[in-house]
Scaffold this active site. Structure first.
Site, PDB file in Angstrom:
ATOM      1  N   GLY A  10       1.232   5.750  -1.094  1.00 34.75           N
ATOM      2  CA  GLY A  10       0.531   7.014  -1.008  1.00 34.75           C
ATOM      3  C   GLY A  10      -0.501   7.195  -2.105  1.00 34.75           C
ATOM      4  O   GLY A  10      -1.517   7.856  -1.921  1.00 34.75           O
ATOM      5  N   ASP A  64      11.769  11.505  -4.544  1.00 38.55           N
ATOM      6  CA  ASP A  64      11.271  10.596  -3.509  1.00 38.55           C
ATOM      7  C   ASP A  64      12.109   9.320  -3.487  1.00 38.55           C
ATOM      8  O   ASP A  64      11.586   8.205  -3.478  1.00 38.55           O
ATOM      9  CB  ASP A  64       9.802  10.251  -3.754  1.00 38.55           C
ATOM     10  CG  ASP A  64       9.107   9.730  -2.497  1.00 38.55           C
ATOM     11  OD1 ASP A  64       9.655   9.936  -1.397  1.00 38.55           O
ATOM     12  OD2 ASP A  64       8.037   9.128  -2.621  1.00 38.55           O
ATOM     13  N   VAL A  69       0.858  -1.184   0.000  1.00 34.35           N
ATOM     14  CA  VAL A  69       0.000   0.000   0.000  1.00 34.35           C
ATOM     15  C   VAL A  69       0.890   1.228   0.000  1.00 34.35           C
ATOM     16  O   VAL A  69       1.817   1.330   0.818  1.00 34.35           O
ATOM     17  CB  VAL A  69      -0.925   0.032   1.236  1.00 34.35           C
ATOM     18  CG1 VAL A  69      -1.812   1.271   1.206  1.00 34.35           C
ATOM     19  CG2 VAL A  69      -1.781  -1.224   1.289  1.00 34.35           C
ATOM     20  N   ARG A 120      -3.248   1.100  -3.586  1.00 34.57           N
ATOM     21  CA  ARG A 120      -2.823  -0.269  -3.312  1.00 34.57           C
ATOM     22  C   ARG A 120      -2.218  -0.885  -4.575  1.00 34.57           C
ATOM     23  O   ARG A 120      -2.649  -0.582  -5.696  1.00 34.57           O
ATOM     24  CB  ARG A 120      -4.013  -1.110  -2.821  1.00 34.57           C
ATOM     25  CG  ARG A 120      -4.628  -0.554  -1.552  1.00 34.57           C
ATOM     26  CD  ARG A 120      -6.018  -1.102  -1.289  1.00 34.57           C
ATOM     27  NE  ARG A 120      -6.008  -2.438  -0.717  1.00 34.57           N
ATOM     28  CZ  ARG A 120      -5.911  -2.696   0.589  1.00 34.57           C
ATOM     29  NH1 ARG A 120      -5.793  -1.705   1.438  1.00 34.57           N
ATOM     30  NH2 ARG A 120      -5.927  -3.937   1.035  1.00 34.57           N
ATOM     31  N   VAL A 121      -1.245  -1.779  -4.379  1.00 36.74           N
ATOM     32  CA  VAL A 121      -0.542  -2.409  -5.493  1.00 36.74           C
ATOM     33  C   VAL A 121      -0.803  -3.912  -5.447  1.00 36.74           C
ATOM     34  O   VAL A 121      -0.599  -4.560  -4.410  1.00 36.74           O
ATOM     35  CB  VAL A 121       0.974  -2.138  -5.431  1.00 36.74           C
ATOM     36  CG1 VAL A 121       1.668  -2.743  -6.644  1.00 36.74           C
ATOM     37  CG2 VAL A 121       1.248  -0.638  -5.359  1.00 36.74           C
TER      38      VAL A 121
END
Length: 846
Positions: A513, A627, A511, A516-517
């Protein structure tokens, strides 16, 4: 007699004042249960008396299998933890409620040592009649010696039942319990939700768990200092390490409470202390003071911020902004205008989600750009977790799923009534389904309407999205962009459902930002990772667009490839190549995966560095990832590292610029301190983040860990302390001790130290970082042939000729073997890297 009369009048006035003060300032809870579980006598804790659970007249303890564990050890945190009630079966405490409304439920746990049970490995589950408070918690792997949990639950009946559930044929225990009434006004029914900003109602129907309660700028306060027996923690270890604050204190008796803000809102010792902006010692004084709070990313949070202007000498001189995550919660706050005075308390409530996949919630105060005085302040901060749709504060399980037969007696009448109503509803449902089918058939003939996130063509990603002919194997068609085929495949939503088995939770990879993957398999057998956007996430439209735009023009062996996307049925879905070994972080800590060898770690770091170097230099204009962290470095089946997640990426500065001015985004713990203070982004911001990754790889611990001592919270500060002592091996992963060549470790540490330089100008480029890591790998592989260095220069590896190194010009001519442009040539890159590696031994000119 006159004097005696005056004395009597004075005493009467004093008594009247005390009576008024007591009635107006002190809340007397109608329900006040303080239970010492398993204790043979009453226990005094923080000035309050806890009664033994075997002697309480208004308490019903229902269990046939309970025993007691006790300890007289001096190592026990306090007297309240010296005894525990241990249950070998389902057990419950039933409290008689005198007045319905919201109540504190406070639970105390400490695994008392005894010969019968190993309580430190016991799973603990606690539920109320409606809410799951704690689910499968175990002290195994928990950093603390004891556990204190505080909840706020709205009790709507005359009995509150607390049920303790053992699991796996084990036992369950508890040391103490509090059930205490709360003033009705303490937690409202409505607060301001952020992103998007809108009123949020219905809080009275939800349960809360206290996650943080901070006395900013003030001391630790126990229940003895608070009329509601709350604990307030000092905030210093949650301040962002590069924030500069000045603590301000006034006499607590000078705080002027109002009818809307009383001592029950917060003690005067909270409002009498504050953190304000200190001297930042940077060119741009408009920085924010930020608190970094790790939280569970799967929940929403109730955030209460306490203010009191104890800084100003006159009205209307202090104006500042408040941010929760990246959202402006309050703009141009003038406390003296809101409260009509100084030293008058004020608070504001918000509802917020978590920012990013790292589970970090941030709260910041900073100066308003239009204000005459550059300053900002905060007195207190409370963060409460909000129960989810399953009415749980710990996971997704409901009370019904955890307690066998729970609610069956209460629901008998409802079942009978439902059966009658269901028969009638069945007829209506048939008619409704028929109507829906007709409507669906009609809508399928018309163009799809836009959804709140807007369809992709409006973003300029493609002007025409048309459907290809259906596959012979499937009736589902794929949407292909004829005008901009380079954007990748545009999947139909049905294809995504088929690939992920309707987003089966068993295929959940993680999960983040954005959402969900899931792991998926396309109809041709290709394994993919499917990232499904969450409409409530703070990352949405902009990140979706950025990810597609960036990855559609980037192809590199060490960047995760975007296969396609889906923008249908109000969904924003990205489809990537599947990375079998997942994120780098999962191989460092937090899982049971086998540890990586030093050579594997170096190769992974080198792969990630190659990907970042390509971003910085491989396109007409550089790209800053923004990031970089261990969760965004993914590993394929061969442990080849690839950089992922470009939702926050930014095009770098043009040739006539030194930086890009932009709002601060990224993950705390990895943020470049110069970027954080100045809001000036450069490629060197990625270099700093990569330096944090290097230390994470070496030490196998999170970038930020607030539960550690203050000097160890931030890995960059902590590791640099040992690096400068030349003792980096003291903090390295224990699995590497004695297995790393000292020359390789030294070069690795020096590289990380340069990456973590305070100022960007002192940091190396990603090209230099890559070459140094390549050299550290060579040192490891050829350690038997290395010679001791005569000075601090790089060692010479026999068999590799010494070649003068020309200054690095940031062009791609070396890496791409003399070819220009943005197309990738992996073989050329690898060959070029090998060709120039010999130059590392003489790093002059850099």
């Amino acid at each position: 007699m006159v004097l005696s009369g005056k004395l009597v009048n004075s005493v009467l006035l004093l008594l009247l004042f005390l009576c008024y003060y007591t009635s107006s300032a002190l809340f007397v809870p109608p329900d006040n249960y303080l239970i010492a579980c398993g204790s043979s006598q009453n226990v005094t804790f923080q000035g309050r008396t806890f009664v033994s659970d075997s002697e309480h007249s208004s308490l019903a303890l229902k269990t046939g299998n309970s025993s007691v564990a006790r300890s007289n050890s001096t190592n026990v945190p306090s007297s309240i933890y010296r005894s525990a009630r241990v249950f070998s079966g389902l057990a419950s405490y039933k409290f008689k409620i005198n007045e319905e409304g919201r109540h504190w439920i406070r639970l105390y746990f400490y695994p008392v040592r005894n010969s019968s049970w190993n309580l430190s490995s016991v799973p603990i589950t606690v539920v109320t009649d409606e809410f799951v408070l704690l689910n499968n918690f175990s002290f195994k792997g928990y950093n603390g010696s004891y556990l204190f949990k505080e909840y706020a639950v709205n009790v709507t009946s005359d009995v509150l039942t607390l049920t303790l559930i053992p699991s796996n044929n084990s036992v369950v225990f508890v040391n103490a319990i509090e059930v205490v009434s709360i003033p009705d006004t303490l937690i409202p029914d409505q607060a301001l939700a952020l992103n998007p900003s809108a009123p949020f109602s219905g809080l009275s129907q939800l349960a809360f768990e206290t996650v943080y309660r901070l006395n900013t700028g003030g001391p630790f306060l126990t229940g003895q200092n608070d009329t509601l027996a709350r604990t307030w923690e000092n905030d210093s270890k949650y301040l962002h390490v590069n924030s500069s604050v000045l603590v301000v204190t006034v006499n607590p008796s000078s705080i002027k409470y109002t009818s809307s803000v009383t001592a029950e809102t917060a003690p005067n010792m909270v409002y009498a202390t504050a953190d304000t902006m200190g001297d930042p010692s940077v060119p741009n004084a408009n920085f924010n003071v930020t608190w970094v709070l790790p939280v569970d990313p799967n929940f929403r949070y109730f955030v209460r911020v306490h203010f009191c202007d104890i800084v100003s000498q006159s009205l209307n001189t202090l104006v500042f902004n408040l941010y929760v995550n990246d959202d402006l919660a309050l703009g141009s706050v003038d406390l003296s205008t809101l409260t009509n005075g100084l030293k008058v308390p004020y608070y504001k409530d918000f509802i917020s989600n978590v920012s990013g996949d790292s589970g970090i919630l941030t709260v910041s105060v900073g100066p308003d750009s239009q204000a005459d005085i550059t300053n900002a302040t905060m007195n207190g901060l409370e963060v409460l977790k909000i129960s989810n749709d399953a009415k749980s504060l710990s996971g997704d399980s409901s009370v019904k799923s955890l307690v066998p037969g729970s609610g069956s007696d209460k629901n008998k009448k409802a079942i009978i009534f439902g059966s009658v109503v269901g028969a009638i509803a069945a007829v209506l449902c048939i008619g409704l389904c028929y109507y829906c089918c007709l409507a669906a058939r009609k809508s399928s003939k018309t163009p799809q309407e836009g959804h709140p996130w807007l369809p992709l063509p409006l973003y300029g990603l493609s002007q025409t999205l048309t459907k290809s002919t259906a596959s012979h194997k499937s009736a589902t068609a794929s949407c292909i962009s004829l005008a901009s085929s380079h954007l990748g495949r545009c999947f139909m939503f049905q294809e995504i459902l088929d690939a992920t088995n309707k987003f089966d939770e068993s295929s959940l990879l993680g999960v983040g930002g954005f959402g969900r993957v899931y792991k998926g398999t396309l109809d041709d057998g290709t394994k993919v990772a499917v990232k499904r956007g969450n409409p409530r996430s703070e990352q949405g439209l902009a990140e979706f667009r950025t990810e597609i735009e960036m990855l559609s023009k980037l192809r590199h062996r060490h960047l995760v490839s975007l296969i396609g996307y889906c923008d249908e049925r109000s969904e924003m879905i990205l489809v990537y190549e599947y990375m079998a070994n997942g994120p780098l972080r999962s191989h460092l800590y937090g899982t049971d995966l086998p540890p990586l060898s030093w050579k594997q770690r170096l190769e992974i770091c080198i792969g990630a560095a190659r990907g970042l170097h390509y971003l910085h230099t491989g396109a007409a204009q550089s790209i800053i990832h923004r990031d970089v962290k261990t969760t965004n470095i993914l590993l394929d089946e061969n442990f080849v590292a690839k950089v992922a997640d470009f939702g926050l990426s930014k095009t770098g500065p043009s040739l006539d610029q030194t930086h890009v001015s932009t709002a601060v985004k990224g993950s705390f713990g990895y943020l470049d301190p110069e970027y954080f203070r100045r809001q000036q982004l450069t490629e060197k911001s990625d270099v700093y983040s990569f330096g944090v990754v290097l230390m994470e790889v070496l030490c196998c611990r999170p970038a930020l860990n607030p539960v550690l001592p203050r000097e160890q919270v931030n890995i960059a500060e902590w590791a640099m302390t040992w690096q400068k002592k030349g003792m980096l091996e003291q903090i390295m992963d224990s699995n590497l001790v004695g297995k790393v060549n000292q020359g390789s470790l030294k070069k690795f540490g020096e590289t990380a130290e340069k990456c973590l330089s305070e100022h960007g100008v002192d940091r190396p480029s990603m090209g230099d970082v890559l070459w140094n890591l390549e050299y550290a790998l060579q040192l490891e592989e050829t350690s038997s042939a290395l010679m001791e260095p005569e000075d601090n220069s790089t060692n010479h590896i026999p068999g590799i000729p010494l070649t003068p190194l020309e200054p690095f010009d940031n062009s791609m001519s070396i890496i791409n073997g003399g070819h220009s442009g943005t197309e990738e040539d992996d073989d050329g890159e690898d060959a070029a890297t090998s060709a120039v590696f010999s130059q590392l031994v003489n790093p002059r000119g850099r």
